[in-house]
Enzyme design. Sequence first.
Site, PDB file in Angstrom:
ATOM      1  N   HIS A 184       0.830  -1.202   0.000  1.00  0.00           N
ATOM      2  CA  HIS A 184       0.000   0.000   0.000  1.00  0.00           C
ATOM      3  C   HIS A 184       0.871   1.262   0.000  1.00  0.00           C
ATOM      4  O   HIS A 184       0.616   2.214  -0.741  1.00  0.00           O
ATOM      5  CB  HIS A 184      -0.889  -0.017   1.250  1.00  0.00           C
ATOM      6  CG  HIS A 184      -1.984   0.968   1.185  1.00  0.00           C
ATOM      7  ND1 HIS A 184      -3.259   0.633   0.845  1.00  0.00           N
ATOM      8  CD2 HIS A 184      -1.966   2.301   1.350  1.00  0.00           C
ATOM      9  CE1 HIS A 184      -3.994   1.717   0.828  1.00  0.00           C
ATOM     10  NE2 HIS A 184      -3.233   2.750   1.138  1.00  0.00           N
ATOM     11  N   GLU A 411       3.611 -11.427 -28.046  1.00  0.00           N
ATOM     12  CA  GLU A 411       3.736 -11.739 -26.615  1.00  0.00           C
ATOM     13  C   GLU A 411       4.212 -13.169 -26.411  1.00  0.00           C
ATOM     14  O   GLU A 411       4.312 -13.646 -25.283  1.00  0.00           O
ATOM     15  CB  GLU A 411       2.378 -11.597 -25.915  1.00  0.00           C
ATOM     16  CG  GLU A 411       1.657 -10.304 -26.222  1.00  0.00           C
ATOM     17  CD  GLU A 411       0.401 -10.130 -25.397  1.00  0.00           C
ATOM     18  OE1 GLU A 411       0.518  -9.659 -24.262  1.00  0.00           O
ATOM     19  OE2 GLU A 411      -0.689 -10.459 -25.888  1.00  0.00           O
ATOM     20  N   ASP A 435       3.786 -10.561 -21.013  1.00  0.00           N
ATOM     21  CA  ASP A 435       3.557 -11.951 -21.418  1.00  0.00           C
ATOM     22  C   ASP A 435       4.772 -12.537 -22.128  1.00  0.00           C
ATOM     23  O   ASP A 435       5.080 -13.718 -21.952  1.00  0.00           O
ATOM     24  CB  ASP A 435       2.311 -12.045 -22.306  1.00  0.00           C
ATOM     25  CG  ASP A 435       1.046 -12.124 -21.468  1.00  0.00           C
ATOM     26  OD1 ASP A 435       1.035 -12.886 -20.493  1.00  0.00           O
ATOM     27  OD2 ASP A 435       0.085 -11.391 -21.773  1.00  0.00           O
ATOM     28  N   CYS A 482       4.439  -2.162 -25.374  1.00  0.00           N
ATOM     29  CA  CYS A 482       3.398  -1.673 -24.469  1.00  0.00           C
ATOM     30  C   CYS A 482       3.373  -2.431 -23.152  1.00  0.00           C
ATOM     31  O   CYS A 482       2.469  -2.235 -22.354  1.00  0.00           O
ATOM     32  CB  CYS A 482       2.029  -1.738 -25.140  1.00  0.00           C
ATOM     33  SG  CYS A 482       1.522  -3.411 -25.553  1.00  0.00           S
TER      34      CYS A 482
HETATM   35  C1  PEP Z   1       1.783  -7.545 -21.951  1.00  0.00           C
HETATM   36  O1  PEP Z   1       1.556  -8.736 -21.855  1.00  0.00           O
HETATM   37  O2  PEP Z   1       2.929  -7.041 -21.884  1.00  0.00           O
HETATM   38  C2  PEP Z   1       0.683  -6.595 -22.158  1.00  0.00           C
HETATM   39  C3  PEP Z   1       0.926  -5.324 -22.413  1.00  0.00           C
HETATM   40  O3  PEP Z   1      -0.582  -7.048 -22.011  1.00  0.00           O
HETATM   41  P1  PEP Z   1      -1.225  -7.439 -20.591  1.00  0.00           P
HETATM   42  O4  PEP Z   1      -0.301  -6.978 -19.520  1.00  0.00           O
HETATM   43  O5  PEP Z   1      -2.550  -6.764 -20.556  1.00  0.00           O
HETATM   44  O6  PEP Z   1      -1.322  -8.934 -20.699  1.00  0.00           O
HETATM   45 MG    MG Z   2      -0.349  -9.523 -22.470  1.00  0.00          MG
END
Ligand code: PEP
Ligand code: MG
Length: 561
Positions: A184, A411, A435, A482
Amino acid sequence: MTELRGVGIGQGVAQGPVVRMAEALPAPEKTPSAVGADAERTRAREAVAAVAAELQQRAETAGGSAQEVLEAQAMIAEDPTLQDEVDTRIDDGSTAEWAVHDAFAGFRATLEAVGGYLGERAADLDDIAQRVLARLRGVDAPGVPDPGHPFVLVARDLAPADTALLNLEQVLALITTDGGPTSHTAILAREKGIVAIVGAVEATTLANGTTVIVDAAAGTVTTDPSAAQLERAEARAAARAAAVDAPPSPGSLADGTAIALLANLGKPADAAEAVARGAEGVGLFRTEFLFLSASQAPTVAEQSATYRELLAAFGDKKVVVRMLDAGADKPLAFLNDAHEENPALGLRGLRSLRASEDILREQLTALAEADAATNADLWVMAPMVTTVEETKYFTDLAREYGLKTAGVMVEVPASALLADRVLAHADFASIGTNDLTQYTMAADRMLGSVAGFQDPWHPAVLRLVGEVGAAGARTGKPVGVCGEAAADPLLALVLVGLGATSLSMAPSALADVRLALSERTLDEARSLAEVALAADDAAGARNAVAEAAAALPSHQKETTS
Ligand code: PEP
Ligand code: MG
């Protein structure tokens, strides 16, 4: 000089004298009074009045919502019912300490039983009781100290109210011995932009008054630093403050190479903050976040309205929307509620959408409607695409609905290794490093026991990112990142060096990444990527890149001095 380590929250650096937070006082023993009821009553009254006055004074200085909380505490301290309870115990022969402790505990239980707003005030009673006890014993009150000058706060951990009420003019940085990156305290510190290191076990050795440099980016606390170290830390803090306060500019390297800095969002309501922080668009809109608790697939109308709101918030900017990503960490019962032994390896992402193609088609319909009604540059992408065939399936389908820019998330190692063939069909690739790390390292991202493997700095993960970057360069197609990796400023440079052309992250990370990119050229980013790839493991890559980056000339200084 010595160095302690912990988990740094954010990228800030700060310096100042340590002030330790006093530990909670032990409960008093139930011993008979040695001075008599009258004297005990006076002691109790004086201590309570002093604490109430102190809380009232703190309230006036704090202002805002903190003022209300503290004024309420001052009133509770002098509550007449509570006072009677204390007196009754003293009349029965108790010490003022025991009477206060026991009466407040009883009152706490009563408030808790009432529940609602009063129930929420129950925890405040502990804080008040501790303050009164400290007065009676003539020791420092527990809680955030107020030494009257700016300081670095060292504590075992902070209560949520303590963190929320921290006076950021006074508290230069926060070091806790307990807690991890998702505690937290860490979450609140991140939200409030407090320079913080949590889980610094050895911080118990830090004495009041010791000067320290708290470097959240490095996760280190340097005690008794040299004048040169203090000067360097000061310069870094000033550069960061200037970068955070400056009107946000588009992401670019020191040599002018543009690297678009985009936002990861889960709901349209978060768009305003992203825009304010200078997001150049959205790199990942996680549509499944809108429907996580839904038992039925959302309707086209419902989706269309939400996507329209999102797209409208970004004017004519790029917005990358990801199709529903069901499975494993993001369960969507209406797409897959089968029990699977290994859900991360199961019917998830595009696989589950394909198994319910009507839901995928409805989502594409809603997106096409929102696209037609707004001016944003809508890109769509499918999650967890593994094969070239899946790429072709999704991009063909998206184009069938008139969606002009269709891509895939990379991924899974399989699609990273065949990125050139994937990009023969897709208009772009977006690398999901969360991922990709899970699947490369064979470590479930939900499992704490294998969390050590979940590090995107691992050269094996980076080599796969490099495969996609190289394929993007060969085919002339954009390659974004991302995953969380893009929010780590040093790793962001490595990702750019590996061929990423845009980075997407939580809006709060944009300023730090923007600053890190502005300090390095593309050639330097490429050389840092080489350094990372040459390491044996994640820690080795991170340390070697940090060292190599520190040895590079500072373009920032050249341009500003
Ligand atoms: C990822 O896997 O890096 C991603 C951006 O998607 P999520 O975290 O939503 O699985
Ligand atoms: Mg992902």
